[in-house]
Design a protein around this motif. Sequence first.
Motif, short mmCIF file in Angstrom:
data_model
loop_
_atom_site.label_atom_id
_atom_site.label_comp_id
_atom_site.label_asym_id
_atom_site.label_seq_id
_atom_site.Cartn_x
_atom_site.Cartn_y
_atom_site.Cartn_z
N UNK A 68 0.83 -1.21 0.00
CA UNK A 68 0.00 0.00 0.00
C UNK A 68 0.86 1.25 0.00
N UNK A 69 1.95 1.21 0.75
CA UNK A 69 2.88 2.35 0.78
C UNK A 69 3.48 2.58 -0.60
N UNK A 70 3.83 1.47 -1.29
CA UNK A 70 4.38 1.59 -2.64
C UNK A 70 3.36 2.18 -3.60
N UNK A 71 2.12 1.73 -3.52
CA UNK A 71 1.08 2.23 -4.42
C UNK A 71 0.88 3.73 -4.24
N UNK A 72 0.87 4.18 -2.99
CA UNK A 72 0.70 5.62 -2.73
C UNK A 72 1.84 6.42 -3.34
N UNK A 73 3.06 5.91 -3.21
CA UNK A 73 4.21 6.62 -3.76
C UNK A 73 4.21 6.57 -5.29
N UNK A 74 3.75 5.46 -5.85
CA UNK A 74 3.73 5.33 -7.31
C UNK A 74 2.79 6.36 -7.93
N UNK A 75 1.58 6.49 -7.39
CA UNK A 75 0.60 7.38 -8.01
C UNK A 75 0.87 8.85 -7.70
N UNK A 144 28.44 2.34 -1.22
CA UNK A 144 28.12 1.82 0.12
C UNK A 144 26.67 1.35 0.22
N UNK A 145 25.84 1.63 -0.80
CA UNK A 145 24.46 1.16 -0.82
C UNK A 145 24.27 -0.04 -1.74
N UNK A 146 25.27 -0.37 -2.54
CA UNK A 146 25.05 -1.33 -3.61
C UNK A 146 24.77 -2.75 -3.12
N UNK A 147 25.40 -3.17 -2.05
CA UNK A 147 25.15 -4.53 -1.55
C UNK A 147 23.68 -4.70 -1.18
N UNK A 148 23.13 -3.72 -0.48
CA UNK A 148 21.72 -3.80 -0.10
C UNK A 148 20.82 -3.64 -1.31
N UNK A 149 21.20 -2.73 -2.22
CA UNK A 149 20.40 -2.44 -3.40
C UNK A 149 20.20 -3.68 -4.26
N UNK A 150 21.27 -4.48 -4.43
CA UNK A 150 21.20 -5.64 -5.33
C UNK A 150 20.81 -6.93 -4.62
N UNK A 151 20.44 -6.86 -3.34
CA UNK A 151 20.10 -8.09 -2.62
C UNK A 151 18.69 -8.10 -2.04
N UNK A 152 18.02 -6.94 -2.01
CA UNK A 152 16.70 -6.89 -1.36
C UNK A 152 15.60 -7.43 -2.28
N UNK A 153 14.45 -7.73 -1.69
CA UNK A 153 13.31 -8.26 -2.43
C UNK A 153 12.68 -7.17 -3.30
N UNK A 154 11.78 -7.57 -4.17
CA UNK A 154 11.17 -6.63 -5.11
C UNK A 154 10.38 -5.55 -4.39
N UNK A 155 9.63 -5.90 -3.34
CA UNK A 155 8.82 -4.90 -2.65
C UNK A 155 9.69 -3.93 -1.86
N UNK A 156 10.72 -4.46 -1.21
CA UNK A 156 11.63 -3.59 -0.47
C UNK A 156 12.41 -2.70 -1.45
N UNK A 157 12.80 -3.28 -2.59
CA UNK A 157 13.52 -2.53 -3.61
C UNK A 157 12.69 -1.35 -4.11
N UNK A 158 11.42 -1.61 -4.38
CA UNK A 158 10.52 -0.53 -4.80
C UNK A 158 10.36 0.52 -3.71
N UNK A 159 10.10 0.05 -2.49
CA UNK A 159 9.84 0.98 -1.38
C UNK A 159 11.04 1.90 -1.14
N UNK A 160 12.24 1.33 -1.06
CA UNK A 160 13.43 2.12 -0.78
C UNK A 160 13.69 3.15 -1.87
N UNK A 162 11.53 4.38 -4.17
CA UNK A 162 10.47 5.36 -4.34
C UNK A 162 10.48 6.43 -3.25
N UNK A 163 11.12 6.15 -2.14
CA UNK A 163 11.24 7.18 -1.11
C UNK A 163 12.64 7.79 -1.05
N UNK A 164 13.46 7.49 -2.08
CA UNK A 164 14.76 8.14 -2.22
C UNK A 164 15.81 7.68 -1.25
#
Length: 320
Positions: A68-75, A144-160, A162-164
């Motif tokens: 739901x948080x992702x949908x709000x940020x998407x629209x 310093x963010x790349x390890x987390x960026x390339x290892x998280x799930x699709x929903x966490x990847x979107x959430x992180x 979309x909120x910069x």
Amino acid sequence: MFNQNGSWNTQKMRGKLSPMVINNIVSETPFLGAGQRDTLAWSYSSDGWFSIATAYQSIQEDDSNVKQCNFNRIWSWKGPQRVRVLLWKIANDALMTNSNRRRRNITNDDTCMICNTGEVEDLLHALRDYVYAKRIWQAVVPSFHQQRFFSCSIYEWLEKNLKGAYQSSKIISWEIMFGVICESVWHRRNKKIFEDFFIDLDGLRQLVWRKYKDFTRAFNDHRPTYSLSNSRTGCAAKFVSDGVNPAHPCSSSVSTIRKMLQQGDFRIGHTLREANSAADALTKYAHSMQEDFTAFDQPPSFLSLVLFADSSGTCFPRGF
């Protein structure tokens, strides 16, 4: 932190906590009675006992909140509608990757047709992990963010994103850059598969930066421009300037426009198309375009005669 009678042990707190924190703690009623021992409890159940059912329910609730948080940020994403729709499809796992095509019995092969390494082409592989996409992300995501960026799930990847959360520079809007790269990478993938048109890495980088500049220029302007197009634009301008009777069929639209105009410094006027031939030609040309937004690096060819006439002070009569 408790005495044997169940009261707070302030002696243990001193030296570890500030007096203000201690006062806040002792103002609360201790949750242990006399003779009770501190123990672990599962917060997702009413009786404090762990169960598989409550664990599954807690995971479902967390995923639902993230979605739901992702949908709000998407629209609320500031960019073209087609990119919002793309982000929405990503959030719903609705892009036609080979993994989804196989799940719908459209194909028997769910591997990536670009990598040819046998890896399954799911959302994260198509948008983030295959070789060309990964090089683009590595160029903009801080190391310093790349390890987390390339290892998280699709929903966490979107959430992180979309909120910069991976903002690398105050100059760049990461939310917009994220949408631009996703759209560009998916566009490149489709060009290769369906048209056998290969966009190399340098071409992809140029495409990303050009789109980013176009989007930010179009959607982050501090003084937005509103345009009225009508066969009777003079009447429309008068409606917006003076307002209309609440019973008028256009009352709702006029009221909405007048509220929008209160957000900035605007002047309503009516210019005949003969006095602004370039804008008139661009408006007519826009009806034949499919893109939501196009930025011209130089005047298009159909404007050459119009601009030449304008620079020389020549006016074309209506119907020319």
